[in-house]
Write an enzyme that holds these catalytic residues in place. Structure first.
Site, short mmCIF file in Angstrom:
data_model
loop_
_atom_site.label_atom_id
_atom_site.label_comp_id
_atom_site.label_asym_id
_atom_site.label_seq_id
_atom_site.Cartn_x
_atom_site.Cartn_y
_atom_site.Cartn_z
CB CYS A 116 -0.95 0.00 1.19
SG CYS A 116 -2.12 -1.36 1.12
CG HIS A 259 -3.07 3.50 2.16
ND1 HIS A 259 -3.56 3.11 0.95
CD2 HIS A 259 -3.12 2.40 2.97
CE1 HIS A 259 -3.88 1.83 0.99
NE2 HIS A 259 -3.63 1.38 2.22
CG ASN A 289 -6.51 -0.79 1.35
OD1 ASN A 289 -5.86 -0.43 0.38
ND2 ASN A 289 -5.95 -1.20 2.48
#
Ligand code: ACO
Length: 336
Positions: A116, A259, A289
């Site tokens: 990520c 993020h 996500n």
């Protein structure tokens, strides 16, 4: 020896998401979950999942083509393509496939894996090439298809993730404080087991008593509480380090672009810096996500709807598996 340059301006962006969108209620048909649990614990309402007629390379190509169009670049003028992904269509690298679809025939292209945090690591990597003076134009892609590696019968993970791709066009400029102003990147492999997509190896006989290993991977395995604690401790810490080093106070930020993993993490970080919530960019309610794609996906949405304007100062932070994390101060330039 090429002349070193001072900055890398962000002059274009683009994004693409799969056609299929799945609501929380639809996931409730597959696993024992419900809309209220998912929304209250994560902020997510739906996520996009690549269907059988789509691929991550195609999605990355679409996002990249939009970024090139906004920047006003011909594909042949791109020198470098860095594709941050942990889920390539080809383990040898997907970036060259994107390069070929774009017709960016003069670019060298490679994948970069940092889960990520991948987009942030790729942005920093491309900027080093630009500032060295060795290249003029780079395309940085963040793209992931975690739906391919999620256990769709594990309610603790399958509700969190989605697929997507985002891209930014970066141009070398001779002005300081343009584009990526400063960054800090971190890794801690000793805590890596809290979020993994592990290899599973079979040991098979070869010839004459020798053996070989045959590879494969597990589904995503995550200790959610450990990752949560890691994020709310490390993200504020690395952001604070960066702001202090650059003599920037939180009130001077136009946007906080984190993020997009969990709304509660975003809120906790914003509160730590007393950044009002209207300055915290968030779209995870629609996408979940999307790993390396979240930051460019969010940036593209906010640029196109007019929230992020040329000259805006953005503090961004990525975090995730590895463990890896980092932060950057950037400003958005937009097309010249
Ligand atoms: N629906 C309903 N109940 C659920 C679900 C679900 N989808 N998932 C878990 N539960 C249950 C659990 O079984 C547990 O039940 P029990 O008490 O009967 O055992 C209960 O809900 C509480 O579970 P917790 O895991 O304690 O829930 P928590 O409040 O910690 O929330 C979450 C879980 C959302 C995963 C949170 O820990 C989190 O966001 N962590 C960070 C995750 C993250 O950001 N990961 C991505 C990192 S980025 C990258 O690199 C990919």
């Amino acid at each position: 020896m090429a002349k070193q340059l001072l900055g890398s301006a962000l002059v274009g962006c683009g994004s693409a998401t799969p056609k299929q969108s799945l609501t929380n209620a639809q996931l409730g048909q597959r696993v024992d979950t419900n809309d209220s649990w998912i929304r209250s614990r994560t902020g997510i309402a739906s996520r996009c999942v690549l269907g059988s007629d789509e691929s991550l390379v195609e999605l990355s190509h679409m996002a990249s083509a939009k970024a090139l169009k906004m920047a006003g670049w011909e594909p042949g003028s791109v020198d470098l393509i860095v594709m941050a992904t942990s889920t390539p269509d080809d383990l040898f690298g997907s970036a060259p496939q994107v390069q070929s679809l774009l017709g960016a025939n003069n670019a060298f292209a490679f994948d970069l894996t940092a889960a990520c945090s991948g987009f942030l690591f790729a942005l920093v990597t491309a900027t080093q090439f630009l500032k060295s003076g060795s290249i003029k134009r780079a395309l940085v892609i963040g793209a992931d298809q975690l739906s391919r590696w999620v256990d769709w019968d594990d309610r603790r993970t399958c509700v969190l993730f989605g697929d997507g791709a985002g891209a930014v066009a970066l141009e070398a400029v001779d002005q300081k404080d343009e584009g990526l102003i400063d960054f800090s990147l971190k890794s801690d492999g000793s805590r890596g087991d809290s979020l993994q997509l592990r290899q599973v190896i079979k040991h098979l006989p070869l010839v004459d008593g020798t053996t070989h290993q045959q590879g494969g991977f597990t589904s995503i395995e995550m200790n959610g509480q450990e990752v949560y604690k890691f994020a709310v401790r490390e993200v504020p810490s690395v952001l604070a380090e960066l702001l202090k080093r650059n003599n920037v106070i939180a009130e001077e930020l136009d946007w906080l672009l984190l993020h997009q993993a969990n709304q509660r993490i975003l809120d906790a970080v914003a509160d730590r810096f007393q950044v009002p919530h209207h300055k915290v960019l968030t779209n995870l309610q629609s996408y979940g996500n999307t790993s390396a794609a979240t930051i460019p996906l969010m940036l593209d949405e906010a640029v196109r709807d007019g929230r992020v304007k040329p000259g805006d100062l953005i503090a961004t932070s990525g975090f995730g598996a590895g463990l890896s994390w980092g932060a950057a101060l950037i400003n958005w330039h937009g097309p010249s």
